[in-house]
Design a protein around this motif. Sequence first.
Motif, PDB file in Angstrom:
ATOM      1  N   ALA A  54       0.833  -1.202   0.000  1.00 39.20           N
ATOM      2  CA  ALA A  54       0.000   0.000   0.000  1.00 39.20           C
ATOM      3  C   ALA A  54       0.870   1.256   0.000  1.00 39.20           C
ATOM      4  O   ALA A  54       0.561   2.248  -0.668  1.00 39.20           O
ATOM      5  CB  ALA A  54      -0.934  -0.005   1.203  1.00 39.20           C
ATOM      6  N   LEU A  55       1.973   1.222   0.739  1.00 40.77           N
ATOM      7  CA  LEU A  55       2.874   2.374   0.789  1.00 40.77           C
ATOM      8  C   LEU A  55       3.549   2.599  -0.564  1.00 40.77           C
ATOM      9  O   LEU A  55       3.691   3.746  -1.013  1.00 40.77           O
ATOM     10  CB  LEU A  55       3.925   2.161   1.878  1.00 40.77           C
ATOM     11  N   VAL A  56       3.958   1.519  -1.224  1.00 37.78           N
ATOM     12  CA  VAL A  56       4.574   1.640  -2.544  1.00 37.78           C
ATOM     13  C   VAL A  56       3.615   2.340  -3.507  1.00 37.78           C
ATOM     14  O   VAL A  56       4.008   3.242  -4.263  1.00 37.78           O
ATOM     15  CB  VAL A  56       4.986   0.254  -3.091  1.00 37.78           C
ATOM     16  N   ALA A  57       2.341   1.942  -3.479  1.00 40.43           N
ATOM     17  CA  ALA A  57       1.354   2.571  -4.363  1.00 40.43           C
ATOM     18  C   ALA A  57       1.173   4.044  -4.018  1.00 40.43           C
ATOM     19  O   ALA A  57       1.095   4.897  -4.905  1.00 40.43           O
ATOM     20  CB  ALA A  57       0.021   1.835  -4.265  1.00 40.43           C
ATOM     21  N   ALA A  58       1.143   4.359  -2.730  1.00 43.98           N
ATOM     22  CA  ALA A  58       0.938   5.746  -2.304  1.00 43.98           C
ATOM     23  C   ALA A  58       2.111   6.637  -2.664  1.00 43.98           C
ATOM     24  O   ALA A  58       1.947   7.839  -2.900  1.00 43.98           O
ATOM     25  CB  ALA A  58       0.689   5.788  -0.798  1.00 43.98           C
ATOM     26  N   MET A  59       3.309   6.056  -2.732  1.00 42.17           N
ATOM     27  CA  MET A  59       4.520   6.836  -2.992  1.00 42.17           C
ATOM     28  C   MET A  59       4.922   6.832  -4.465  1.00 42.17           C
ATOM     29  O   MET A  59       5.973   7.339  -4.824  1.00 42.17           O
ATOM     30  CB  MET A  59       5.676   6.264  -2.159  1.00 42.17           C
ATOM     31  N   SER A  60       4.078   6.302  -5.329  1.00 39.40           N
ATOM     32  CA  SER A  60       4.479   6.078  -6.718  1.00 39.40           C
ATOM     33  C   SER A  60       4.847   7.357  -7.457  1.00 39.40           C
ATOM     34  O   SER A  60       5.700   7.329  -8.353  1.00 39.40           O
ATOM     35  CB  SER A  60       3.369   5.340  -7.468  1.00 39.40           C
ATOM     36  N   SER A  61       4.227   8.477  -7.109  1.00 38.16           N
ATOM     37  CA  SER A  61       4.500   9.721  -7.844  1.00 38.16           C
ATOM     38  C   SER A  61       5.467  10.647  -7.124  1.00 38.16           C
ATOM     39  O   SER A  61       5.718  11.767  -7.588  1.00 38.16           O
ATOM     40  CB  SER A  61       3.188  10.466  -8.109  1.00 38.16           C
ATOM     41  N   VAL A  62       6.006  10.206  -5.993  1.00 41.24           N
ATOM     42  CA  VAL A  62       6.958  11.035  -5.246  1.00 41.24           C
ATOM     43  C   VAL A  62       8.360  10.823  -5.828  1.00 41.24           C
ATOM     44  O   VAL A  62       8.843   9.687  -5.877  1.00 41.24           O
ATOM     45  CB  VAL A  62       6.938  10.683  -3.744  1.00 41.24           C
ATOM     46  N   PRO A  63       9.035  11.882  -6.262  1.00 38.86           N
ATOM     47  CA  PRO A  63      10.355  11.726  -6.907  1.00 38.86           C
ATOM     48  C   PRO A  63      11.474  11.516  -5.890  1.00 38.86           C
ATOM     49  O   PRO A  63      12.165  12.453  -5.499  1.00 38.86           O
ATOM     50  CB  PRO A  63      10.522  13.050  -7.655  1.00 38.86           C
ATOM     51  N   LEU A  64      11.671  10.286  -5.486  1.00 38.37           N
ATOM     52  CA  LEU A  64      12.666   9.980  -4.461  1.00 38.37           C
ATOM     53  C   LEU A  64      14.078  10.049  -5.040  1.00 38.37           C
ATOM     54  O   LEU A  64      14.364   9.481  -6.096  1.00 38.37           O
ATOM     55  CB  LEU A  64      12.426   8.591  -3.879  1.00 38.37           C
ATOM     56  N   ALA A  65      14.956  10.710  -4.312  1.00 42.18           N
ATOM     57  CA  ALA A  65      16.362  10.764  -4.705  1.00 42.18           C
ATOM     58  C   ALA A  65      17.118   9.544  -4.215  1.00 42.18           C
ATOM     59  O   ALA A  65      18.117   9.142  -4.822  1.00 42.18           O
ATOM     60  CB  ALA A  65      17.017  12.030  -4.160  1.00 42.18           C
ATOM     61  N   ALA A  66      16.659   8.949  -3.114  1.00 42.31           N
ATOM     62  CA  ALA A  66      17.354   7.794  -2.542  1.00 42.31           C
ATOM     63  C   ALA A  66      16.432   7.097  -1.561  1.00 42.31           C
ATOM     64  O   ALA A  66      15.522   7.716  -0.982  1.00 42.31           O
ATOM     65  CB  ALA A  66      18.641   8.219  -1.840  1.00 42.31           C
ATOM     66  N   GLY A 160      18.415  19.273  -1.065  1.00 44.59           N
ATOM     67  CA  GLY A 160      17.297  19.677  -1.901  1.00 44.59           C
ATOM     68  C   GLY A 160      16.475  18.531  -2.449  1.00 44.59           C
ATOM     69  O   GLY A 160      15.496  18.752  -3.167  1.00 44.59           O
ATOM     70  N   GLY A 161      16.845  17.302  -2.111  1.00 46.91           N
ATOM     71  CA  GLY A 161      16.129  16.136  -2.617  1.00 46.91           C
ATOM     72  C   GLY A 161      15.121  15.601  -1.620  1.00 46.91           C
ATOM     73  O   GLY A 161      14.991  16.087  -0.487  1.00 46.91           O
ATOM     74  N   ILE A 162      14.395  14.579  -2.050  1.00 51.45           N
ATOM     75  CA  ILE A 162      13.439  13.867  -1.192  1.00 51.45           C
ATOM     76  C   ILE A 162      13.998  12.477  -0.949  1.00 51.45           C
ATOM     77  O   ILE A 162      14.239  11.716  -1.894  1.00 51.45           O
ATOM     78  CB  ILE A 162      12.048  13.786  -1.833  1.00 51.45           C
TER      79      ILE A 162
END
Length: 230
Positions: A54-66, A160-162
């Motif tokens: 569920a978390l993977v789906a919720a975070m799908s559009s968040v541009p993670l740097a790492a 400056g990243g997420i």
Amino acid sequence: MAGSNSQKKCPEPTGRETVVLLVRHGATEWNRLSRYQGRLDAPLSDEGLAQFRALVAAMSSVPLAAVYTAPLARSAAGAGMLADAHGLEPLVLPGLTEICHGAWEGLLLSEVAGRYAGLLRRWRTAPYEVRMPGPGGETLAEVEERAWAALEQMAGAHPGGIILAVSHDTPIRTIIRRVLNLDQEHFWQIKLDNTGINVLGRREGRWRVIMLNGTCHLGGFLRAGEQLAL
């Protein structure tokens, strides 16, 4: 649980400052049984795996740097799922690992209460004054120092990243307590659910709390139970 909740989207954090998402690991069978885990490597339960899906789906559009993770499997398994979804490799950071509960590890809460009644009472009322008994037992101050160093390391590596980091209850609590400058006796007044999202931001060297224990991907905080072996 993964079915209807898997498409829920959590609010996206802003990328204008360095943002660190601290996520507690998913549920284990030992969480359900109120058995102290500490450094023992209890795997995720089916519930814990569903929480991470569920978390993977919720975070799908968040541009993670790492994506970072504590070494233990209950953190690393979920971090691997999140990293894979973003085309990243999870980075292991030992400072994020759970407190060593020493002699309590593997014991049920009822067993700890019977054998260490006085120490358990102090742990609940003055937690920063307690060193966990037995070999390797840590204090909260020791956990806080290594967890804080890990936080600064992650932020420094991705300005400056997420950044997302999968960790454990105790290290995340100590970080939040320090950011908010809470008195040490208020440690237990922070509740962290399995896969709950805690969002911190740093700008010009100063940390702030953006979100605490976000569980929209699970259907909201009222879906969460209470865990006692912490």
